[in-house]
Structure formats: structure tokens, C-alpha cells
Design a protein around this motif. Sequence first.
Motif, PDB file in Angstrom:
ATOM      1  N   LEU A  54      48.692  35.361  18.357  1.00 39.14           N
ATOM      2  CA  LEU A  54      48.369  35.450  19.782  1.00 39.14           C
ATOM      3  C   LEU A  54      48.174  34.039  20.314  1.00 39.14           C
ATOM      4  O   LEU A  54      47.982  33.096  19.547  1.00 39.14           O
ATOM      5  N   GLU A  55      48.257  33.928  21.620  1.00 41.99           N
ATOM      6  CA  GLU A  55      48.012  32.639  22.263  1.00 41.99           C
ATOM      7  C   GLU A  55      47.128  32.880  23.473  1.00 41.99           C
ATOM      8  O   GLU A  55      47.310  33.869  24.197  1.00 41.99           O
ATOM      9  N   MET A  56      46.160  31.991  23.677  1.00 40.08           N
ATOM     10  CA  MET A  56      45.250  32.154  24.815  1.00 40.08           C
ATOM     11  C   MET A  56      44.726  30.802  25.285  1.00 40.08           C
ATOM     12  O   MET A  56      44.840  29.797  24.579  1.00 40.08           O
ATOM     13  N   ARG A  57      44.143  30.822  26.477  1.00 40.72           N
ATOM     14  CA  ARG A  57      43.550  29.618  27.066  1.00 40.72           C
ATOM     15  C   ARG A  57      42.391  29.141  26.188  1.00 40.72           C
ATOM     16  O   ARG A  57      41.608  29.939  25.683  1.00 40.72           O
ATOM     17  N   ALA A  58      42.263  27.864  26.034  1.00 49.93           N
ATOM     18  CA  ALA A  58      41.299  27.270  25.104  1.00 49.93           C
ATOM     19  C   ALA A  58      39.852  27.680  25.366  1.00 49.93           C
ATOM     20  O   ALA A  58      39.089  27.850  24.428  1.00 49.93           O
ATOM     21  N   ASP A  59      39.454  27.856  26.602  1.00 50.54           N
ATOM     22  CA  ASP A  59      38.048  28.175  26.853  1.00 50.54           C
ATOM     23  C   ASP A  59      37.812  29.669  27.102  1.00 50.54           C
ATOM     24  O   ASP A  59      36.810  30.058  27.680  1.00 50.54           O
ATOM     25  N   ASN A  60      38.718  30.508  26.626  1.00 52.96           N
ATOM     26  CA  ASN A  60      38.622  31.954  26.846  1.00 52.96           C
ATOM     27  C   ASN A  60      37.528  32.547  25.952  1.00 52.96           C
ATOM     28  O   ASN A  60      37.549  32.364  24.737  1.00 52.96           O
ATOM     29  N   PRO A  61      36.570  33.265  26.524  1.00 57.45           N
ATOM     30  CA  PRO A  61      35.487  33.843  25.715  1.00 57.45           C
ATOM     31  C   PRO A  61      35.958  34.911  24.732  1.00 57.45           C
ATOM     32  O   PRO A  61      35.220  35.281  23.831  1.00 57.45           O
ATOM     33  N   ALA A  62      37.203  35.381  24.859  1.00 61.67           N
ATOM     34  CA  ALA A  62      37.727  36.382  23.927  1.00 61.67           C
ATOM     35  C   ALA A  62      37.879  35.832  22.507  1.00 61.67           C
ATOM     36  O   ALA A  62      38.057  36.601  21.564  1.00 61.67           O
ATOM     37  N   GLU A  63      37.761  34.529  22.356  1.00 59.26           N
ATOM     38  CA  GLU A  63      37.880  33.930  21.025  1.00 59.26           C
ATOM     39  C   GLU A  63      36.889  34.568  20.045  1.00 59.26           C
ATOM     40  O   GLU A  63      37.209  34.778  18.870  1.00 59.26           O
ATOM     41  N   LYS A  64      35.695  34.915  20.508  1.00 60.82           N
ATOM     42  CA  LYS A  64      34.692  35.545  19.637  1.00 60.82           C
ATOM     43  C   LYS A  64      35.212  36.845  19.048  1.00 60.82           C
ATOM     44  O   LYS A  64      34.999  37.133  17.877  1.00 60.82           O
ATOM     45  N   LEU A  65      35.888  37.628  19.875  1.00 58.75           N
ATOM     46  CA  LEU A  65      36.452  38.893  19.410  1.00 58.75           C
ATOM     47  C   LEU A  65      37.523  38.642  18.353  1.00 58.75           C
ATOM     48  O   LEU A  65      37.515  39.266  17.292  1.00 58.75           O
ATOM     49  N   TYR A  66      38.412  37.718  18.616  1.00 58.10           N
ATOM     50  CA  TYR A  66      39.509  37.462  17.684  1.00 58.10           C
ATOM     51  C   TYR A  66      39.014  36.942  16.337  1.00 58.10           C
ATOM     52  O   TYR A  66      39.524  37.339  15.290  1.00 58.10           O
ATOM     53  N   THR A  67      38.027  36.078  16.346  1.00 57.27           N
ATOM     54  CA  THR A  67      37.540  35.542  15.072  1.00 57.27           C
ATOM     55  C   THR A  67      36.867  36.627  14.227  1.00 57.27           C
ATOM     56  O   THR A  67      36.889  36.546  13.004  1.00 57.27           O
ATOM     57  N   LYS A  68      36.309  37.657  14.863  1.00 55.73           N
ATOM     58  CA  LYS A  68      35.742  38.783  14.104  1.00 55.73           C
ATOM     59  C   LYS A  68      36.805  39.497  13.283  1.00 55.73           C
ATOM     60  O   LYS A  68      36.502  40.124  12.273  1.00 55.73           O
TER      61      LYS A  68
END
Length: 145
Positions: A99-113
Motif C-alpha cells: 500500500l502507499e499513503m501520505r507520510a503523516d496519515n494516522p492510518a499508519e497505526k492500523l497498518y503496523t498492527k
Amino acid sequence: MTDLDAVMRVMEHAFPKTYGEGWNNHQCRSMLCMPSAKLLIAQRLDVICGFVISRQAADEEELLMIAVSPDYQGQGVGYLLLEHMLQAARVQHVSAVFLEMRADNPAEKLYTKFGFHKIGLRKAYYTGPNMEKFDAITYKTNLNA
């Protein structure tokens, strides 16, 4: 596509127009017409409250879009959508999801889980308010590890 209008309503409300991350109706319809495209919908009662769009190529899958209506955010809808998408990918013998997303996107927490880790960077890919530039980060998770 009977649910496309509801998907577009979720997309409209889930993505701030500031960064241009959401798709328009034509982009969404074009992607979903591709044979490798998949749409997974989250529904509460009769209301579509979230979705995932992905596409598979060989033994890899790309998570193109995940969105949850603001009224349902923080209730585990995104988590369940991603969990179901990854489980379906395993059934299809997918070995890795990107996946690719904007660097400051808060969804990063979900993906790292779910084991996603950073593997790439596109400098100044997104344009925000006042023409401010934001990087795009590429993530990957291995499903057969």
C-alpha cells in the motif's frame, strides 16, 4: 455497480479534499471494472460505513483504498475491513500486500498492527494546503511468513 453511490458517499466524507487522496466516481468505477479488482464493504444494519478496494497481480495484492465513514471511525470498522481483506488474500495464496499513503496519515497505526513496514518513499508526492508537499510512503506485509 449497485453499491457504488454508497461507496462514493463514504469516500467523500472519509478523505479530506485537502490532499486529493479520494477518488471520483469515474476513477472508482474504472478500477472496479478491472478483473483483478476487489471491493469489500462494511455494513451496519443497512448502512455502508466503510470499504476496501484492492487488486491482485500474481501472488501480490495492492491495497488501493480503505475508508470508513467518520460516524463509524474509532469503532473497529477499519480493523475488521483490513483483517478480512488480508484473510481473503491468504485464501487466494497472496504472499505479500503493498500500500502507499501520505507520510503523516494516522492510518499508519492500523497498518503496523497487521505487520506492514515501510519499504519505499516518494518525496513530495502529495500537495496539501498552501501548496505544502508531503511524502508518500510505500508499505508491505508478508502473508506467508
